[in-house]
Design an enzyme around this catalytic site. Sequence first.
Site, PDB file in Angstrom:
ATOM      1  N   ARG A 417       0.806  -1.206   0.000  1.00 51.81           N
ATOM      2  CA  ARG A 417       0.000   0.000   0.000  1.00 51.81           C
ATOM      3  C   ARG A 417       0.845   1.265   0.000  1.00 51.81           C
ATOM      4  NH1 ARG A 417      -3.543  -0.868   4.331  1.00 51.81           N
ATOM      5  NH2 ARG A 417      -4.695  -2.185   2.908  1.00 51.81           N
ATOM      6  N   HIS A 447       4.322 -10.602   1.802  1.00 51.53           N
ATOM      7  CA  HIS A 447       4.755  -9.726   2.877  1.00 51.53           C
ATOM      8  C   HIS A 447       6.038 -10.228   3.537  1.00 51.53           C
ATOM      9  CE1 HIS A 447       4.260  -7.740   6.955  1.00 51.53           C
ATOM     10  NE2 HIS A 447       4.144  -6.726   6.133  1.00 51.53           N
ATOM     11  N   TYR A 480      12.552   1.900  12.250  1.00 49.31           N
ATOM     12  CA  TYR A 480      11.735   0.767  12.668  1.00 49.31           C
ATOM     13  C   TYR A 480      12.572  -0.212  13.481  1.00 49.31           C
ATOM     14  CZ  TYR A 480       8.275   2.018   9.023  1.00 49.31           C
ATOM     15  OH  TYR A 480       7.344   2.651   8.241  1.00 49.31           O
ATOM     16  N   ARG A 576       2.046  -3.298  19.410  1.00 45.72           N
ATOM     17  CA  ARG A 576       2.176  -1.872  19.140  1.00 45.72           C
ATOM     18  C   ARG A 576       0.827  -1.203  18.900  1.00 45.72           C
ATOM     19  NH1 ARG A 576       4.367  -0.956  13.627  1.00 45.72           N
ATOM     20  NH2 ARG A 576       2.226  -0.510  13.034  1.00 45.72           N
ATOM     21  N   HIS A 604       8.273  -2.752  15.140  1.00 44.74           N
ATOM     22  CA  HIS A 604       7.883  -3.473  13.927  1.00 44.74           C
ATOM     23  C   HIS A 604       8.259  -4.954  13.965  1.00 44.74           C
ATOM     24  CE1 HIS A 604       8.001  -4.108   9.402  1.00 44.74           C
ATOM     25  NE2 HIS A 604       6.856  -3.485   9.559  1.00 44.74           N
TER      26      HIS A 604
END
Length: 778
Positions: A417, A447, A480, A576, A604
């Site tokens: 995205r 992913h 991250y 998170r 992350h």
Amino acid sequence: MKLFKSADLIRKSKYISRDLSWMRFNYRVLDQAKDQSRTLFDRLRFLSITSSNLDEFFMIRVGSLYNYLDYGKERVDYSGLRELPFRRKLLDFAHRFVNDQSITYLNELKPLFEKNGFNILRMDELTEVEMKKADGYFKNTIFPLLTPMVFDSYHGFPLMMNQMLIFGVVTHTQAEPEIGKGHERLTFVQIPQNLSRFFELTRKDKVIFVPIEEIVRANLPKLFRNVEIASANLFRITRNGDFTLEESDDIDMDFIKEIQVGLKTRKKGRVVRLEVEKDASPVLMDVLKERWRIDNGNVFVINSMIDMKGLLQIIRHPNFRGKAVKMPSPVAPLSLPEGAEDNLFDYLKHHDILLHHPYNSIEPVVRLLELAAEDPHVLGIKQTIYRLADDSRVTAALLKAAENGKHVSVLFEVKARFDEERNIREGAKLEKAGCFVIYGVGKYKTHTKMLQIIRKEGEKVTRYVHIGSGNYNEQTSRLYTDVSLLTTNDVYGHDVSEFFNVITGHSQPDDYEYLITAPKDMRQQLIHLIREEIRNAKKGLPSGIVMKMNSLEDKETIDELYRASKAGVPVRFVVRGICCLRPGRPGLSENIEVRSIVGDYLEHARLFYFHQAGMPKVYAGSADIMVRSFDRRIEALFLVMNPQLKREVISIIMLNLQDNQNAYLMREDGAYVRVRPRADEPIVNVHRDFYRRDEERIAAATPEGLLHLLLQQAIRNQQAAEAEADQVTASEAILATEMACEDSLSDDAEYAHSVAIGEGELGEAVMPETYLGKPLSE
């Protein structure tokens, strides 16, 4: 229907609403903007992040809700509410957040501007000389780019661009002696997004930022010659951006196809939010609401500044560089001795390396890839790519490898995205250079983060593997927190080779030794590991589960975790963002605790610890416990086998559980309480302490040490629970009262009949939640 029945249904539910949980997450981000220990520029950065987060939330999550509403499909939220009442609850919560956001800006941050060397001023607050400069900027730069678009009986309604600042101008001609109601003409002026948000001026030792909309407002008469302007109001729209439909968890495939056909016929998605300045013209508002089929729930009256992402221009101004928080430089990985990086191929033949970003640099990974591109012994490179940096060294290395005749296979995820165009563009460059490029895998989003380098060493071929939770992005690796592994272990090499064959070809291996993968069986394997802890607890053996992730949402896994809690397994989460599990409920989840860490870095990493009666299994990787991760994404978790690296991961987990500077503890009602150190506790800040090579901390990172910590914290948290319960801010208490007392809906049919799929009470105190920016959806 009784008053409070809605809140009562929600309160009794086993689950917390995903979307309402996300709103609380953004409150934690807002809490960082309110933190007086931070510099003003740091606080402005977090405030801009809340704005960026909310934009994405409306585009994706509210957009997903409207996919159901617009197509007349039923949807039951985890809160137990059907689509229409849930829409009301969600938008009400969003209105309250936007109001708190504006109050933070106006009352807490804006008064600090002057003494920090800048101010944001309107045109009427400028000196005569400054006003001339601003008018000159309008004449030479802005005016040529503006295109007024009238809407009347002769002109159709113009296309309004997503998230662009727009003026709605109501006019009538001076020639008409009397203008009755309904004779006004409406014109739209869109401000191009490629112009800076502020025009910058210098006033002695201060920088003056003039919002571009104020310059346009002051000069609107130049666009409407000999015409009387009745009103001019700034607004901004957000459109449905859920084109992949990945966010629609329970949607059936036929419905997905139906929506996709509909989306193809639209130039832009439907409007889900309208932000507008106060006292907007009723003529303008009536037209916009009717045209876009929205009501007051979708309309957000902004009393401060529309689109606070523009504040980043101030933070990045040369005068204020270094004013935000400065983080330490990366330190060497514990498993990579000084000098070993000079010859990574040789070192990795005999050693594994664990990288913990950003405390460890991504440089060893990028450097290995660059070495592979030039090394004559390297035969091939395979890699998955989700998000890349600007001017990516990763892409450059792959291009160089292809130019040097190596076999290069790259899977670019074109459904990443907001990075879709970049990935398509970079993929085309690699394809042109002779790389074998795959753009996604059918209906699944790739992913997982994997890299494999195949190198011939004498008579043997060695596979160098990198696998982790973070993207191959040199920029975000500094922001991250992620964990990754570099290894030449044959089992990892075989598993990763098999997995590449699955995602690039048509292979279905029976099993992996060190990997758990999705969409094949990740959910079931994790549930199996949870059940092993349950069995151990029932046998009286030591048991425990600790998981760290971005989001916890999958109901099937949550139900198994509830069973673990009932069996006496201590369960701890560091989540998170979204958490749909309800912790600490007697008889359901009293042995589960959830904390969230929000601070200078974006948490992350995904880590999974199962105690296994003292012989723990520890996994890391790319997946959260979400429906989309298990069913609609290609994901991988890897088992940490090396004993020393396993101890390092346990150390990471333990310090996350001990943090008392960035942590928030989730209450049973879904609210969050900021964790503060007790008088007898040392300060623990994960975003600072991981920069120290603490041998004592690593030595204490044993299965027994972790289990002791879990039990110790359970006792402390129970003792502190009553005191913590009263530490809600006054504004949150008001929010709780208002939400609980709002009028209940009269039609029982609007609610799901099963309380078992409800959500935490909306009448709860919502503790500020926080975050650090970038697509939350990842």
